[in-house]
Design a protein around this motif. Structure first.
Motif, mmCIF file in Angstrom:
data_model
loop_
_atom_site.group_PDB
_atom_site.id
_atom_site.type_symbol
_atom_site.label_atom_id
_atom_site.label_comp_id
_atom_site.label_asym_id
_atom_site.label_seq_id
_atom_site.Cartn_x
_atom_site.Cartn_y
_atom_site.Cartn_z
ATOM 1 N N GLY A 93 0.332 -1.193 0.252
ATOM 2 C CA GLY A 93 -0.204 -0.154 -0.091
ATOM 3 C C GLY A 93 0.651 1.106 0.184
ATOM 4 N N LYS A 96 -0.510 7.336 3.632
ATOM 5 C CA LYS A 96 -0.830 8.538 3.299
ATOM 6 C C LYS A 96 -1.567 9.131 4.700
ATOM 7 N N GLU A 442 -2.860 3.020 3.007
ATOM 8 C CA GLU A 442 -3.968 2.555 2.129
ATOM 9 C C GLU A 442 -3.904 1.415 1.231
ATOM 10 N N THR A 444 -4.664 -2.446 -0.824
ATOM 11 C CA THR A 444 -5.757 -3.085 -1.341
ATOM 12 C C THR A 444 -5.585 -4.528 -1.315
ATOM 13 N N GLN A 477 -10.318 -0.442 8.645
ATOM 14 C CA GLN A 477 -11.383 -0.353 7.664
ATOM 15 C C GLN A 477 -11.236 -1.168 6.635
ATOM 16 N N ASP A 479 -12.729 -1.787 2.629
ATOM 17 C CA ASP A 479 -14.924 -1.066 2.164
ATOM 18 C C ASP A 479 -15.648 -2.624 2.242
ATOM 19 N N GLY A 489 -10.465 -2.095 -1.124
ATOM 20 C CA GLY A 489 -9.787 -0.908 -0.993
ATOM 21 C C GLY A 489 -9.934 -1.058 1.409
ATOM 22 N N LYS A 491 -8.015 0.611 5.154
ATOM 23 C CA LYS A 491 -6.564 1.178 5.920
ATOM 24 C C LYS A 491 -6.144 0.673 6.750
#
Length: 634
Positions: A93, A96, A442, A444, A477, A479, A489, A491
């Motif tokens: 990832g 960020k 972040e 995937t 998190q 998605d 996705g 986090k």
């Protein structure tokens, strides 16, 4: 890509080959199609097998004189040790900021030009810091005009009404509490005033000390200045003489230059004589100038102020310069001390006002009479409020617009984007703020890895920037809907020291799905199941090589991953040698003693078991890259 990283201290062992021996049979356990699910791992096995073949080839060359090779067989086993079983998913990832906010201009203020910009990209700001201001000159005039027509008694009427209602509703239960609170405010105001008075006395003392120092500096300066003036007067004659001699020397030089020019134009005897005469005059002028300088130097050296310990004009002059600097510093210190006294006096006035207000409020509450009086106060205040409600909507709008003309940071962080220049009109986002201390990664996650993952799972974060350091994180998190690539996705919040992590760099994240500590683990294929559903493992009881004998030990299975299963049982102990496959038709490996006469390449750190003629430890697990003590079978 999914990576199931396994921590297991047990190793798979092999025994000295013994051909021709027989093994007891046992029901074949249910096996997982391990190779099909781990294609890449099998490729790694093949690569390591090739490396092993190369090493074996080199060893065979060194043993060529030893005679023909002999085939042998050995049984793969594993030794029980207390370990941990982890099941994780590793993904990549980008680092960020976890917090980001934008500073925008309200619609009502979009027509006003920027008056000032207080930050630059890269600046750190706190929530509420001013980012930029708009030119509100015209707006303030509009507000002033609107307020002229506004009844100033409105706020007073509203305050009176609110206070009356509050006093009525809470009169009985709040009266004593109000007295306590107001007394505390009085105490605070009294203390603040006392502190301010102490501060004033301290400031006055400092001012007096500064005044004394300044007076002393002035006195010293005046004394040295007088001495300097006297010394300058005493050498003024010699100074004038030096200046006069310098002028005479300059005139002589000019005449010499003129005589030389005349001689060069007409080298006659007359011009020769004139040039010689001019040179003689120059020599006399130079001698006179040197003598005047010597006389001035002697006069300067003779100057002295013995009571001050100053000898020579230069020393007197330097002392004057030093005294002047001291005087200037003392004057600055005195000014600062005087300002401090003025500030302390202003603070006392503020504290006295606060003290009076606190006492007045206490007295007002103490004189509180009856609930009925409070009810009447509510009615009276309500009547006055209705009469005062004449505020025009335009005034409220203008004030809101004025507030919107000061653009402030909506969160603490670093300015990462700025779109505002003085004189321009802002219509969109003025600034972007990111919190560089609250980082997230972040990532995937492939869709087949999402089941079993939940927010709150611990994560281990690594990157090229952090080297071998592993930074703790938490999955925060996932998605709910897959993206266009079919991945999800997610986090991961960075919990550990992230000093080397920078926004925008790539990082690898290991999401730990489960971790079981202090357990025995064996390869999945080492578990056998009887017809009644009872599970067991085969523990070595004796023998070596393929003559090993085993006994069934009933176990209870626990957590498992793609390679290992946790087992427990009252009869198990550390050091037990367990057959890596409960299927007695599997787990027997054929090798050549000539291939590994002195060394044997193993993957997974297997420990040797076997006779002196067997390869050193023999292959203890799946050759060429399966995890140590991996699935049984060849």
């Amino acid at each position: 890509m999914e990576e199931n990283e396994i921590t297991s201290p047990f190793v798979e062992d092999a025994t000295t080959p013994d051909t021709g021996s027989t093994q007891p049979t046992a029901p074949a356990p249910k096996r997982r199609n391990w190779f099909r699910r781990h294609t890449k791992l099998c490729v790694a096995v093949v690569i390591l097998a090739v490396v092993a073949a190369v090493v074996g080839s080199q060893l065979r060359k060194s043993k060529a004189a030893a005679g023909a090779s002999a085939d042998y067989q050995y049984v793969r086993t594993t030794t029980l040790k207390t370990t941990s079983l982890n099941d994780s998913v590793t993904v990549n990832g980008t680092v960020k900021s976890g917090d980001e906010a934008s500073v925008t201009v309200a619609d009502s203020a979009k027509t006003y030009k920027v008056a000032s910009v207080n930050v630059e990209v890269g600046d750190t700001v706190q929530e509420g810091d001013v980012i930029a201001t708009l030119d509100t000159t015209d707006l303030e005039k509009q507000i002033e005009n609107a307020e002229q027509s506004y009844n100033d008694t409105l706020q007073q009427a509203q305050t009176s009404y609110d206070r009356a209602v509050d006093e009525y509703n809470t009169a009985v239960v709040q009266h004593e509490n109000n007295l306590i609170d107001l007394q505390a405010k009085i105490d605070d105001a009294d203390k603040n005033l006392s502190d301010a008075q102490d501060a004033l006395e301290t400031a006055k003392s400092s001012r007096d000390s500064a005044q004394s120092a300044y007076d002393s500096a002035c006195s010293s300066y005046d004394t040295i200045k007088a001495a300097y003036d006297n010394a300058a007067a005493s050498i003024s004659t010699f100074t004038d003489a030096v200046n006069a001699a310098a002028n005479t020397q300059n005139d002589a030089i000019s005449r010499v230059n003129s005589a030389i020019a005349a001689y060069n134009a007409d080298p006659s005897e007359a011009n020769q004589a004139a040039m010689n005469e001019a040179n003689d005059a120059l020599s006399d002028a130079q001698a006179a100038y040197q003598q005047a300088q010597n006389d001035l130097a002697n006069a300067q050296n003779s100057c002295s102020v013995t009571e001050l310990g100053l000898y020579g004009f230069t020393a007197i002059q330097q002392s004057l310069n030093s005294a002047e600097q001291t005087k200037t510093s003392a004057q600055n210190a005195l000014t600062s001390a005087q300002n401090a006294v003025e500030t302390a006096q202003n603070q006392i006035e503020t504290c006295e006002s606060q003290q009076k207000s606190a006492h007045d409020s206490y007295d007002q509450e103490k004189n509180y009479s009856t609930i009925k009086a409070k009810a009447q106060n509510v009615e009276d205040a309500k009547t006055k409020l209705e009469q005062a409600k004449r505020t025009p909507d335009t005034l409220t709008t203008l004030k809101d617009t004025l507030a919107n003309c000061t653009l402030t940071a909506t969160m603490s962080g670093t300015i990462t984007a700025l779109d505002a220049t003085v004189g321009s009109v802002c219509t969109g986002t003025v600034a972007t703020i990111q919190n560089t201390d609250a980082l997230v990664v972040e990532v995937t996650i492939p869709s087949n890895d999402v089941p079993g993952l939940t927010t709150g799972m611990s994560c281990n974060i690594t990157s090229d920037a952090t080297g071998d350091d592993v930074i703790a994180g938490t999955l925060t998190q996932i998605d709910p809907v897959a993206n266009d690539s079919g991945t999800f996705g997610a986090k991961v919040r960075v919990n550990g020291d992230a000093g080397d992590l920078l926004i925008g760099i790539q990082a690898k994240v290991e999401i730990v799905k489960s971790a079981t500590d202090g357990v025995f683990t064996v390869p999945i294929d080492a578990i056998g199941t009887k017809e009644d559903g009872t599970q067991y493992v085969l523990r070595k009881t004796g023998g070596e090589g393929t003559d090993m004998t085993f006994e069934e030990v009933t176990v209870t299975t626990g957590d498992a991953n793609d390679y290992y299963t946790v087992i427990s049982g009252d009869d198990l102990k550390e050091g037990d040698v367990i057959r890596s496959s409960a299927d007695l038709t599997q787990g027997i490996v054929t090798g050549s003693s000539d291939d590994t006469a002195d060394f044997f390449f193993t993957a997974g750190g297997d420990e040797p078991i076997g006779g002196a003629d067997a390869p050193a430890g023999g292959p203890g697990g799946d050759m060429g890259g399966a995890p140590a003590g991996g699935p049984g079978g060849n």
